[in-house]
Design a protein around this motif. Sequence first.
Motif, PDB file in Angstrom:
ATOM      1  N   UNK A  84       0.843  -1.204   0.000  1.00  0.00           N
ATOM      2  CA  UNK A  84       0.000   0.000   0.000  1.00  0.00           C
ATOM      3  C   UNK A  84       0.875   1.251   0.000  1.00  0.00           C
ATOM      4  N   UNK A  85       1.952   1.219   0.777  1.00  0.00           N
ATOM      5  CA  UNK A  85       2.842   2.373   0.867  1.00  0.00           C
ATOM      6  C   UNK A  85       3.523   2.717  -0.441  1.00  0.00           C
ATOM      7  N   UNK A  86       4.035   1.701  -1.141  1.00  0.00           N
ATOM      8  CA  UNK A  86       4.716   2.025  -2.403  1.00  0.00           C
ATOM      9  C   UNK A  86       3.723   2.460  -3.473  1.00  0.00           C
ATOM     10  N   UNK A  87       2.502   1.898  -3.431  1.00  0.00           N
ATOM     11  CA  UNK A  87       1.495   2.333  -4.409  1.00  0.00           C
ATOM     12  C   UNK A  87       1.036   3.762  -4.131  1.00  0.00           C
ATOM     13  N   UNK A  88       0.749   4.060  -2.855  1.00  0.00           N
ATOM     14  CA  UNK A  88       0.350   5.429  -2.512  1.00  0.00           C
ATOM     15  C   UNK A  88       1.514   6.400  -2.690  1.00  0.00           C
ATOM     16  N   UNK A  90       3.353   6.580  -5.137  1.00  0.00           N
ATOM     17  CA  UNK A  90       3.376   7.110  -6.499  1.00  0.00           C
ATOM     18  C   UNK A  90       2.763   8.505  -6.535  1.00  0.00           C
ATOM     19  N   UNK A  91       1.837   8.763  -5.610  1.00  0.00           N
ATOM     20  CA  UNK A  91       1.198  10.082  -5.538  1.00  0.00           C
ATOM     21  C   UNK A  91       1.912  11.004  -4.551  1.00  0.00           C
ATOM     22  N   UNK A  92       2.472  10.441  -3.482  1.00  0.00           N
ATOM     23  CA  UNK A  92       3.152  11.250  -2.462  1.00  0.00           C
ATOM     24  C   UNK A  92       4.523  10.636  -2.204  1.00  0.00           C
ATOM     25  N   UNK A  93       5.535  11.237  -2.792  1.00  0.00           N
ATOM     26  CA  UNK A  93       6.893  10.689  -2.804  1.00  0.00           C
ATOM     27  C   UNK A  93       7.429  10.291  -1.428  1.00  0.00           C
ATOM     28  N   UNK A  97       9.046   6.572  -0.582  1.00  0.00           N
ATOM     29  CA  UNK A  97      10.432   6.405  -0.138  1.00  0.00           C
ATOM     30  C   UNK A  97      10.461   5.657   1.196  1.00  0.00           C
ATOM     31  N   UNK A  98       9.610   6.069   2.134  1.00  0.00           N
ATOM     32  CA  UNK A  98       9.569   5.413   3.448  1.00  0.00           C
ATOM     33  C   UNK A  98       9.161   3.946   3.317  1.00  0.00           C
ATOM     34  N   UNK A  99       8.171   3.669   2.491  1.00  0.00           N
ATOM     35  CA  UNK A  99       7.718   2.288   2.311  1.00  0.00           C
ATOM     36  C   UNK A  99       8.818   1.439   1.680  1.00  0.00           C
ATOM     37  N   UNK A 100       9.506   1.984   0.689  1.00  0.00           N
ATOM     38  CA  UNK A 100      10.588   1.233   0.040  1.00  0.00           C
ATOM     39  C   UNK A 100      11.717   0.949   1.026  1.00  0.00           C
ATOM     40  N   UNK A 101      12.042   1.912   1.868  1.00  0.00           N
ATOM     41  CA  UNK A 101      13.086   1.698   2.890  1.00  0.00           C
ATOM     42  C   UNK A 101      12.640   0.604   3.866  1.00  0.00           C
ATOM     43  N   UNK A 102      11.369   0.632   4.262  1.00  0.00           N
ATOM     44  CA  UNK A 102      10.844  -0.414   5.139  1.00  0.00           C
ATOM     45  C   UNK A 102      10.921  -1.787   4.495  1.00  0.00           C
ATOM     46  N   UNK A 138      14.020   4.271  -8.080  1.00  0.00           N
ATOM     47  CA  UNK A 138      13.108   4.935  -9.032  1.00  0.00           C
ATOM     48  C   UNK A 138      12.349   6.071  -8.382  1.00  0.00           C
ATOM     49  N   UNK A 139      11.942   5.901  -7.131  1.00  0.00           N
ATOM     50  CA  UNK A 139      11.231   6.989  -6.439  1.00  0.00           C
ATOM     51  C   UNK A 139      12.160   8.185  -6.219  1.00  0.00           C
ATOM     52  N   UNK A 140      13.420   7.912  -5.929  1.00  0.00           N
ATOM     53  CA  UNK A 140      14.364   9.008  -5.668  1.00  0.00           C
ATOM     54  C   UNK A 140      14.733   9.739  -6.958  1.00  0.00           C
ATOM     55  N   UNK A 141      14.754   9.037  -8.081  1.00  0.00           N
ATOM     56  CA  UNK A 141      15.128   9.653  -9.364  1.00  0.00           C
ATOM     57  C   UNK A 141      13.997  10.536  -9.886  1.00  0.00           C
ATOM     58  N   UNK A 142      12.764  10.088  -9.702  1.00  0.00           N
ATOM     59  CA  UNK A 142      11.626  10.874 -10.190  1.00  0.00           C
ATOM     60  C   UNK A 142      11.453  12.147  -9.388  1.00  0.00           C
ATOM     61  N   UNK A 143      11.035  13.195 -10.078  1.00  0.00           N
ATOM     62  CA  UNK A 143      10.773  14.453  -9.371  1.00  0.00           C
ATOM     63  C   UNK A 143       9.447  14.399  -8.677  1.00  0.00           C
TER      64      UNK A 143
END
Length: 143
Positions: A84-88, A90-93, A97-102, A138-143
Amino acid sequence: MRTGRPPPVHHPVLARSEETPAPRPELSMFITTLVITTLFALTLLFSAYGKLVRDPQQMKTLEHVGFPAQRVPLLATAEIAGAVGILMGLAWKPLGVAAAIGLIAYFTGAVASHLRIRDWRILPSAVLLLAAVATLALRLVLR
């Protein structure tokens, strides 16, 4: 002097006009991020489902690495929260980032659990760890 090559042919459909905008790299990066994130989230949800229904193969692996059976729902909850965190995200960086780190921490723990008992069958956990790292990158590269 003729070189043997035919002269270039102007094709009205294939030729780029001055009015046609160049492709935007940020759009292709977002599409790449969207696809990888969605596939990873679906994989996490599938894995969580297996834990919640106590899939025999997953339970055997978890028992082998010494994970307590009564705490398996906590792993499923972590995977669902990560998906849920990585999908959400996509709208709120910051959430992505936090979900991916987790998820990186989660799958690092999974790999470490296998290595702790000298079980070298870490490929599934390692691949998911790499997917989590790719999602973060990918989340860090995207603006």
